[in-house]
Design an enzyme around this catalytic site. Sequence first.
Site, PDB file in Angstrom:
ATOM      1  N   CYS A  66      -2.858  -3.894   9.982  1.00  0.00           N
ATOM      2  CA  CYS A  66      -3.305  -2.799   9.128  1.00  0.00           C
ATOM      3  C   CYS A  66      -2.946  -1.442   9.726  1.00  0.00           C
ATOM      4  O   CYS A  66      -2.970  -0.444   9.023  1.00  0.00           O
ATOM      5  CB  CYS A  66      -4.803  -2.902   8.896  1.00  0.00           C
ATOM      6  SG  CYS A  66      -5.696  -3.177  10.410  1.00  0.00           S
ATOM      7  N   TRP A  83      -6.468 -13.009   7.805  1.00  0.00           N
ATOM      8  CA  TRP A  83      -5.671 -14.013   8.525  1.00  0.00           C
ATOM      9  C   TRP A  83      -4.795 -13.410   9.627  1.00  0.00           C
ATOM     10  O   TRP A  83      -4.241 -14.139  10.432  1.00  0.00           O
ATOM     11  CB  TRP A  83      -4.748 -14.731   7.520  1.00  0.00           C
ATOM     12  CG  TRP A  83      -4.028 -13.751   6.634  1.00  0.00           C
ATOM     13  CD1 TRP A  83      -4.417 -13.345   5.390  1.00  0.00           C
ATOM     14  CD2 TRP A  83      -2.852 -13.004   6.941  1.00  0.00           C
ATOM     15  NE1 TRP A  83      -3.557 -12.392   4.899  1.00  0.00           N
ATOM     16  CE2 TRP A  83      -2.578 -12.168   5.834  1.00  0.00           C
ATOM     17  CE3 TRP A  83      -1.982 -12.954   8.038  1.00  0.00           C
ATOM     18  CZ2 TRP A  83      -1.489 -11.298   5.804  1.00  0.00           C
ATOM     19  CZ3 TRP A  83      -0.906 -12.089   8.008  1.00  0.00           C
ATOM     20  CH2 TRP A  83      -0.666 -11.271   6.899  1.00  0.00           C
ATOM     21  N   SER A 106      -8.109  -6.477   2.414  1.00  0.00           N
ATOM     22  CA  SER A 106      -7.452  -5.561   1.482  1.00  0.00           C
ATOM     23  C   SER A 106      -8.458  -4.615   0.814  1.00  0.00           C
ATOM     24  O   SER A 106      -9.639  -4.953   0.663  1.00  0.00           O
ATOM     25  CB  SER A 106      -6.707  -6.359   0.407  1.00  0.00           C
ATOM     26  OG  SER A 106      -7.631  -7.116  -0.335  1.00  0.00           O
ATOM     27  N   GLU A 157     -13.161  -2.413   6.789  1.00  0.00           N
ATOM     28  CA  GLU A 157     -11.919  -2.035   7.483  1.00  0.00           C
ATOM     29  C   GLU A 157     -10.792  -2.538   6.600  1.00  0.00           C
ATOM     30  O   GLU A 157     -10.497  -3.728   6.574  1.00  0.00           O
ATOM     31  CB  GLU A 157     -11.937  -2.679   8.877  1.00  0.00           C
ATOM     32  CG  GLU A 157     -11.096  -1.941   9.859  1.00  0.00           C
ATOM     33  CD  GLU A 157      -9.740  -2.567   9.978  1.00  0.00           C
ATOM     34  OE1 GLU A 157      -8.820  -2.067   9.295  1.00  0.00           O
ATOM     35  OE2 GLU A 157      -9.608  -3.536  10.722  1.00  0.00           O
ATOM     36  N   GLU A 203       1.289  -0.820   1.189  1.00  0.00           N
ATOM     37  CA  GLU A 203       1.630  -1.468   2.465  1.00  0.00           C
ATOM     38  C   GLU A 203       2.598  -2.631   2.243  1.00  0.00           C
ATOM     39  O   GLU A 203       2.306  -3.527   1.455  1.00  0.00           O
ATOM     40  CB  GLU A 203       0.373  -2.103   3.057  1.00  0.00           C
ATOM     41  CG  GLU A 203      -0.434  -1.274   3.982  1.00  0.00           C
ATOM     42  CD  GLU A 203      -1.601  -2.107   4.498  1.00  0.00           C
ATOM     43  OE1 GLU A 203      -1.802  -2.125   5.705  1.00  0.00           O
ATOM     44  OE2 GLU A 203      -2.311  -2.737   3.690  1.00  0.00           O
ATOM     45  N   LYS A 255     -17.213 -16.145   7.102  1.00  0.00           N
ATOM     46  CA  LYS A 255     -16.166 -16.915   6.439  1.00  0.00           C
ATOM     47  C   LYS A 255     -14.812 -16.348   6.850  1.00  0.00           C
ATOM     48  O   LYS A 255     -14.466 -15.229   6.474  1.00  0.00           O
ATOM     49  CB  LYS A 255     -16.294 -16.837   4.916  1.00  0.00           C
ATOM     50  CG  LYS A 255     -15.362 -17.824   4.232  1.00  0.00           C
ATOM     51  CD  LYS A 255     -15.000 -17.427   2.813  1.00  0.00           C
ATOM     52  CE  LYS A 255     -13.987 -16.330   2.758  1.00  0.00           C
ATOM     53  NZ  LYS A 255     -12.682 -16.654   3.348  1.00  0.00           N
TER      54      LYS A 255
HETATM   55  P1  NAD Z   1      -7.777 -10.232   1.258  1.00  0.00           P
HETATM   56  O1  NAD Z   1      -8.541  -8.973   1.259  1.00  0.00           O
HETATM   57  O2  NAD Z   1      -7.419 -10.839  -0.042  1.00  0.00           O
HETATM   58  O3  NAD Z   1      -8.580 -11.345   2.093  1.00  0.00           O
HETATM   59  C1  NAD Z   1      -9.352 -11.045   3.230  1.00  0.00           C
HETATM   60  C2  NAD Z   1     -10.568 -11.948   3.251  1.00  0.00           C
HETATM   61  O4  NAD Z   1     -11.345 -11.745   2.072  1.00  0.00           O
HETATM   62  C3  NAD Z   1     -10.271 -13.444   3.289  1.00  0.00           C
HETATM   63  O5  NAD Z   1     -11.239 -14.084   4.079  1.00  0.00           O
HETATM   64  C4  NAD Z   1     -10.409 -13.868   1.838  1.00  0.00           C
HETATM   65  O6  NAD Z   1     -10.752 -15.230   1.680  1.00  0.00           O
HETATM   66  C5  NAD Z   1     -11.567 -12.994   1.412  1.00  0.00           C
HETATM   67  N1  NAD Z   1     -11.607 -12.759  -0.020  1.00  0.00           N
HETATM   68  C6  NAD Z   1     -10.561 -12.529  -0.851  1.00  0.00           C
HETATM   69  N2  NAD Z   1     -11.007 -12.321  -2.104  1.00  0.00           N
HETATM   70  C7  NAD Z   1     -12.356 -12.421  -2.061  1.00  0.00           C
HETATM   71  C8  NAD Z   1     -13.392 -12.291  -3.034  1.00  0.00           C
HETATM   72  N3  NAD Z   1     -13.139 -11.999  -4.302  1.00  0.00           N
HETATM   73  N4  NAD Z   1     -14.669 -12.454  -2.636  1.00  0.00           N
HETATM   74  C9  NAD Z   1     -14.950 -12.713  -1.352  1.00  0.00           C
HETATM   75  N5  NAD Z   1     -14.029 -12.850  -0.389  1.00  0.00           N
HETATM   76  C10 NAD Z   1     -12.740 -12.701  -0.735  1.00  0.00           C
HETATM   77  O7  NAD Z   1      -6.502  -9.978   2.105  1.00  0.00           O
HETATM   78  P2  NAD Z   1      -5.242 -10.940   2.279  1.00  0.00           P
HETATM   79  O8  NAD Z   1      -4.917 -11.803   1.140  1.00  0.00           O
HETATM   80  O9  NAD Z   1      -5.508 -11.647   3.514  1.00  0.00           O
HETATM   81  O10 NAD Z   1      -4.084  -9.866   2.365  1.00  0.00           O
HETATM   82  C11 NAD Z   1      -3.710  -9.050   1.271  1.00  0.00           C
HETATM   83  C12 NAD Z   1      -3.476  -7.633   1.733  1.00  0.00           C
HETATM   84  O11 NAD Z   1      -4.638  -7.150   2.443  1.00  0.00           O
HETATM   85  C13 NAD Z   1      -2.369  -7.444   2.729  1.00  0.00           C
HETATM   86  O12 NAD Z   1      -1.120  -7.349   2.100  1.00  0.00           O
HETATM   87  C14 NAD Z   1      -2.788  -6.177   3.415  1.00  0.00           C
HETATM   88  O13 NAD Z   1      -2.406  -5.057   2.677  1.00  0.00           O
HETATM   89  C15 NAD Z   1      -4.271  -6.238   3.448  1.00  0.00           C
HETATM   90  N6  NAD Z   1      -4.788  -6.730   4.728  1.00  0.00           N
HETATM   91  C16 NAD Z   1      -5.351  -5.829   5.552  1.00  0.00           C
HETATM   92  C17 NAD Z   1      -5.819  -6.270   6.762  1.00  0.00           C
HETATM   93  C18 NAD Z   1      -6.445  -5.356   7.721  1.00  0.00           C
HETATM   94  O14 NAD Z   1      -6.476  -5.692   8.894  1.00  0.00           O
HETATM   95  N7  NAD Z   1      -7.000  -4.233   7.290  1.00  0.00           N
HETATM   96  C19 NAD Z   1      -5.719  -7.590   7.123  1.00  0.00           C
HETATM   97  C20 NAD Z   1      -5.148  -8.485   6.242  1.00  0.00           C
HETATM   98  C21 NAD Z   1      -4.699  -8.034   5.032  1.00  0.00           C
END
Ligand code: NAD
Length: 490
Positions: free
Chosen positions: A294, A158, A239, A260, A392, A182
Site C-alpha cells: 500500500c 493478503w 482496499s 489502513e 493503484e 479473519k
Molecule cells: P480487499 O479490501 O478486498 O480485502 C481485504 C480483506 O477484506 C480480506 O480479508 C477480504 O476477505 C476482506 N473483505 C473483502 N470484502 C469484504 C466484505 N464485503 N466484508 C468483509 N470483509 C471483506 O482487498 P484485496 O482484494 O485483498 O485487494 C484489492 C485492492 O486493495 C488492492 O488492489 C489494493 O489496492 C488494496 N489493498 C491494500 C492493501 C493495504 O495494505 N492497504 C493491502 C491489500 C490490498
Amino acid sequence: MTKRYELSELIRGDNFIDGEWVAAVAGKRFDVTNPATGEVIREVADSDTADARAATDAAARAFPAWRDALARDRAAVLHRWHALMVENADALGRLISLEQGKPFAEGRGEVMYGASYVAWFADEATRIYGDLIPQQQRGKRMSAIKEPVGIVAAITPWNFPLAMIARKIAPALAAGCTVVAKPAEDTPLTALALAMLADEAGVPPGVLNLISASRDNAMPAVADWLADNRVRKVTFTGSTPVGKYLARASADTLKKLSLELGGNAPFIVFDDADLEAAVTGLLAAKFRNGGQTCVSPNRVYVHSGVYERFADLLATRVAALKVAPASDPAAQIGPMINERAIDKITRHVDDAVSRGARVLTGGKRLAELGPNYYAPTVLADATPDMHMSCDETFGPVVPLFRFDDEAEAIGAANDTLFGLASYFYSQDVRRIDRVARQLEAGIVGINEGILASEAAPFGGVKESGYGREGSKYGLDDYLSIKYLCQGGLE
Ligand code: NAD
C-alpha cells in the site's frame, strides 16, 4: 526452550476458537493455492456467521480475565509469542512464500518485521499510564485511566500475511482486548500458524480467535461481527471500498475503527536530487513484494531537467531484476497474488500505452514462468489521463511523469483522493522542509525508500483511512479513557 517446528507442522486447516482447532460449523472448506503454480497447498475452513458468532462468544468469555491480568503477565505472553516467531522465522518465511509468492528473503524479512511489533507492544503493555489531574476543587480528586476497548475484530489483506495481522493482534492483546480475526482468503495459512504459536506462547483460550473464509463467505462472517454490540472495535487493512463498507456497516453499533486503506503514493525526484540514491530508493520502495504494497510508489514525478537521465538509470536497474518463483534463491520478484491482480496490471499498462506511454522495459506478462508473473516495467511519458495516475496498480510498474517546477509537482502529488505514503528526493534543506509540510500524506519518505518500523506511526489521511499502527501512538486505538471523579475527600 522455544520450540522450532517443521514447515509441515505449521500448516493448519481448521479455525482456532476458544483455544481449540475446529472445523467450520457447516463443514465447508476451500482451497488455498500457491500463486506461483496454481497448485493447492491445503484446504481450510470456509467459515460463515455461525463460526464468527462462536469466535465472538469465546472472546466475550475470555475478556474479563484478560482485561484484569497484570500488565507484566500480558507482556510476558507477548514476549514468548515473539520468541516463537523468531525461532520459527525460516519456516514461517517459507510458508509466506508458499501462499503469497514473495521471495524467501522477503518472506523471512516479513516475519522479523511482524515480530518486531509483537516485541514493541509487549513492552508498551507495561507503559499504559493514566493521569492524575491537577486539583480543581477542594475535596475532589480527578483522574483519567485507560481501559481496553473490548473485543476487537481484525480483518487483514493478503500482501503481508504475517505482518498485517501481527501488528493488529499485538497492540490489542497488549491493551487487554480479546480478538476475533479473519485473514485474507488468499493467505490464511500464515495467520493460522501464528495462532498456533500464540497458543504455545500461553495466550489463554478465547483471547485470540481466528477464522478463515472464502471470498464469498467473508462478507456474511464479518457482518456478524459488525452487527454485534459486544465487538467494540474493527481494525482493517485492505482496499478503500471495503474500508468504507466496514465503516458504514459498523455505524449502527458505533464501533471504534482503524482503517489502513489504499494508497496512490507519489514519488518526486527534484533536479537537485542525488539521482543514484533516488533510483535505489525507488527500487526498494516500488519493487518490494512485486509492487503489491500500500506504500508502493504509484506515480513517479521527475523534473524535466533530469528526466531522461533518471529514466535511463532506472530502466537499466529494473531490467536487471530477477523474476522467479520464491523457491529460486536469486528471486527478487515473485508471482502476483492471483489472476485478478494480473488482469488489473495488464489493463493499466495497456491503457497507458494506448494514451502515449513509452515502454522502457517490461510491459508484458511472463507466461513462460507460470500463471501470475508480470515483467518489472518502466513507462515514460505518463500523463494524468491514464488510469494508473488515479488508481493503484498494485504491481511492478513505474510510470514516469514529467514536471517543471516545485508547485506543479506538489499539486500533482496531492491531486488524489488518497494520502498514505509519499516520497521525495532533494538535497536542498529549505525545499525539504517546504515539501514535507505540503504533501497530503500520513507518511513522508525524504531521501529514503524504506519507511516502515515498529517504532513509527503508520497510517494515512484522506481516503487512505485513519488510525495509526506501531509506535507509542499505536496503542491508543485499542484503549478508551475513563474519567474518575472522587468526592468527599475533605
Ligand atoms: P480487499 O479490501 O478486498 O480485502 C481485504 C480483506 O477484506 C480480506 O480479508 C477480504 O476477505 C476482506 N473483505 C473483502 N470484502 C469484504 C466484505 N464485503 N466484508 C468483509 N470483509 C471483506 O482487498 P484485496 O482484494 O485483498 O485487494 C484489492 C485492492 O486493495 C488492492 O488492489 C489494493 O489496492 C488494496 N489493498 C491494500 C492493501 C493495504 O495494505 N492497504 C493491502 C491489500 C490490498
